[in-house]
Design a protein around this motif. Structure first.
Motif, PDB file in Angstrom:
ATOM      1  N   HIS A 255       0.836  -1.205   0.000  1.00 46.12           N
ATOM      2  CA  HIS A 255       0.000   0.000   0.000  1.00 46.12           C
ATOM      3  C   HIS A 255       0.870   1.253   0.000  1.00 46.12           C
ATOM      4  CE1 HIS A 255      -3.404   2.607   0.859  1.00 46.12           C
ATOM      5  NE2 HIS A 255      -2.714   3.138   1.849  1.00 46.12           N
ATOM      6  N   LYS A 256       1.907   1.252   0.811  1.00 41.38           N
ATOM      7  CA  LYS A 256       2.793   2.415   0.914  1.00 41.38           C
ATOM      8  C   LYS A 256       3.430   2.748  -0.429  1.00 41.38           C
ATOM      9  CE  LYS A 256       7.011   4.063   3.205  1.00 41.38           C
ATOM     10  NZ  LYS A 256       8.045   3.794   4.224  1.00 41.38           N
ATOM     11  N   TYR A 257       3.855   1.707  -1.160  1.00 36.96           N
ATOM     12  CA  TYR A 257       4.563   1.930  -2.423  1.00 36.96           C
ATOM     13  C   TYR A 257       3.650   1.818  -3.654  1.00 36.96           C
ATOM     14  CZ  TYR A 257       8.882   1.832   0.262  1.00 36.96           C
ATOM     15  OH  TYR A 257       9.888   2.119   1.169  1.00 36.96           O
ATOM     16  N   GLN A 258       2.335   1.778  -3.445  1.00 36.73           N
ATOM     17  CA  GLN A 258       1.341   1.748  -4.529  1.00 36.73           C
ATOM     18  C   GLN A 258       1.579   0.580  -5.493  1.00 36.73           C
ATOM     19  OE1 GLN A 258       2.209   6.073  -5.467  1.00 36.73           O
ATOM     20  NE2 GLN A 258      -0.005   6.169  -5.634  1.00 36.73           N
ATOM     21  N   ILE A 259       1.765  -0.587  -4.912  1.00 36.63           N
ATOM     22  CA  ILE A 259       1.999  -1.807  -5.689  1.00 36.63           C
ATOM     23  C   ILE A 259       0.708  -2.616  -5.747  1.00 36.63           C
ATOM     24  CG2 ILE A 259       3.303  -3.959  -5.827  1.00 36.63           C
ATOM     25  CD1 ILE A 259       5.064  -1.544  -6.294  1.00 36.63           C
ATOM     26  N   LYS A 260       0.228  -2.904  -6.966  1.00 36.98           N
ATOM     27  CA  LYS A 260      -0.995  -3.696  -7.127  1.00 36.98           C
ATOM     28  C   LYS A 260      -0.652  -5.172  -7.232  1.00 36.98           C
ATOM     29  CE  LYS A 260      -5.064  -4.288 -10.062  1.00 36.98           C
ATOM     30  NZ  LYS A 260      -4.892  -5.750 -10.194  1.00 36.98           N
ATOM     31  N   VAL A 261      -1.307  -5.987  -6.424  1.00 36.96           N
ATOM     32  CA  VAL A 261      -1.043  -7.424  -6.394  1.00 36.96           C
ATOM     33  C   VAL A 261      -2.009  -8.141  -7.337  1.00 36.96           C
ATOM     34  CG1 VAL A 261      -0.979  -9.482  -4.945  1.00 36.96           C
ATOM     35  CG2 VAL A 261      -0.213  -7.287  -4.021  1.00 36.96           C
ATOM     36  N   ASP A 262      -1.465  -8.959  -8.233  1.00 35.38           N
ATOM     37  CA  ASP A 262      -2.292  -9.693  -9.195  1.00 35.38           C
ATOM     38  C   ASP A 262      -2.423 -11.172  -8.864  1.00 35.38           C
ATOM     39  OD1 ASP A 262      -3.035  -7.704 -11.271  1.00 35.38           O
ATOM     40  OD2 ASP A 262      -0.882  -7.478 -11.462  1.00 35.38           O
TER      41      ASP A 262
END
Length: 417
Positions: free
Chosen positions: A333-340
């Motif tokens: 969330h902190k680094y704006q990473i979307k998990v697929d």
């Protein structure tokens, strides 16, 4: 009222704009709100402007001129009477753009991105609105930023539904033709925000929800929703009907025809969605609504490229428990990473993620302080909904599979490019 959405491929040149006029003429222009994206590859060209602004100032003027020349060429082909009105309006947008870049002091890339990228939609809708007026199709041009209000999460803003509902109800005339922009919005300070890349579909869903629309039609350069991207797979089949739930699943896994957020507001009010051919407006295309999964019931193939596969384990080989996973997701969330995709075992945890905000290296450095980290960049994630063994075999052939996961309805493969 009907909501239409035309993507960048549909209005990529003068012929596309002329075809938009044809579609509106065929379907009737009244009682419609039309959402339009930037023309062709304008968003990519504006991203080059942003890159020049941050990294190569000497190329900035030329990158802006490239965008300007592209639109001027389209204008010259569309307007037989070279009135000053359209050129004056478009030049004003470029003056605003250059003025912002000259006076901006913020080093925040995402903030600058949204203030610049919006001009693609503003310019395209202005050209099209003026063109329709020239052909006696009366319309009202509205700046979507004055209607759709969000928080200040630049490049992926969250909609303030209450304020947006009030604004749209007060400013959109349901009996007329309204032209507006996809993708763009604004925060409480009236700074431009955007709804995520390819967010024009979502814009159509927002307007449809707030206007209690009869239906939404997304006009594409394909015949409807196909069971695979024809650019990636040789043989494809048109899906005639899709349920809301199935469409949400397909969008979540990365099907590019419908934006993932689009369907939720439509489902809440049971507003039907149609995906139809821009070139064949009378064909049925694909309908999304209260259907039974998909018709025909066949495997659907989806691919997402340029992802990153991360594999983590504890430095002391201890069990990977909920506390570890919770900490990792806080960092996502902190680094704006979307998990697929997620897969875990007793001592390891693997995720396939989208690095659209280019923060993956910062994340990896942070994770390495506490975990053993291995990673593969530039991987592809293939998804098969309603798989068969034959479909799996076909997809695996000739690929280096790094990770495989199977559930009742879905198979996913991470492969090395």
């Amino acid at each position: 009222m009907n909501v239409f959405k035309f993507g960048g491929a549909s209005v990529k040149n003068a012929d596309g704009v002329k075809n938009l006029l044809h579609v509106l003429t065929e379907t009737g222009p009244n009682k419609k709100l039309v959402v339009i994206s930037a023309m062709g590859k304008t968003t990519n060209a504006l991203e080059t402007v942003i890159a020049s602004y941050f990294d190569e100032k000497t190329a900035l003027s030329q990158s802006i001129e490239t965008v300007k020349s592209f639109h001027e060429e389209i204008i010259n082909k569309l307007f037989s009477e070279k009135t000053d009105t359209i050129f004056r309006k478009i030049n004003r947008f470029f003056e605003e753009l250059e003025s912002f870049l000259n006076r901006n002091k913020s080093p925040n890339y995402d903030y600058v991105y949204d203030q610049v990228i919006c001009y693609g939609e503003l310019i395209s809708t202005t050209i099209i609105s003026e063109y329709l007026n020239q052909h006696h199709i009366k319309n009202t041009w509205i700046d979507a930023r004055t209607l759709i209000k969000t928080d200040n999460t630049y490049r992926d803003a969250k909609v303030n539904w209450e304020q947006t509902q009030t604004n749209i109800a007060a400013n959109v005339q349901k009996d007329e033709l309204t032209i507006t922009q996809g993708f763009i919005s604004s925060d409480s300070n009236n700074f431009t925000t955007t709804l995520g890349r390819e967010g024009s579909d979502y814009t159509a869903g927002i307007f449809a929800y707030c206007l209690h629309a009869k239906n939404v039609t997304i006009w594409k350069d394909v015949e409807g929703v196909l069971n695979a991207d024809p650019r990636e797979f040789k043989e494809t089949t048109l899906l005639q009907e899709i349920s809301y739930q199935e469409a949400i699943e397909l969008a979540f896994y990365g099907a590019s025809v419908i934006h993932p957020k689009t369907l939720q507001p439509l489902q809440k009010k049971e507003i039907p969605l149609f995906v139809k051919s821009f070139y064949n407006p009378t064909e049925k295309g694909t309908s999304v609504g209260n259907a039974n999964k998909i018709t025909p019931y066949i495997p659907c193939f989806i691919v997402k490229k340029d992802l990153v596969l991360l594999s983590l384990s504890a430095l002391d080989f201890s069990f990977f428990v909920e506390e570890n996973i919770s900490e990792i997701f806080a960092l996502f969330h902190k680094y704006q990473i979307k998990v697929d995709l997620i897969q875990n075992s007793a001592i390891s945890f693997s995720v396939c993620v989208d690095n659209k905000f280019n923060n993956i290296d910062k994340l990896i450095n942070h994770l390495q302080a506490k975990f053993k980290v291995s990673f593969n960049k530039n991987v592809s994630l293939y998804t098969i909904r309603h798989f068969t063994q034959e479909a799996i075999n076909q997809l695996e052939k000739g690929k280096d599979v790094l990770l495989k996961q199977q559930t009742r309805e879905t198979v996913q493969l991470v492969t090395k490019d």
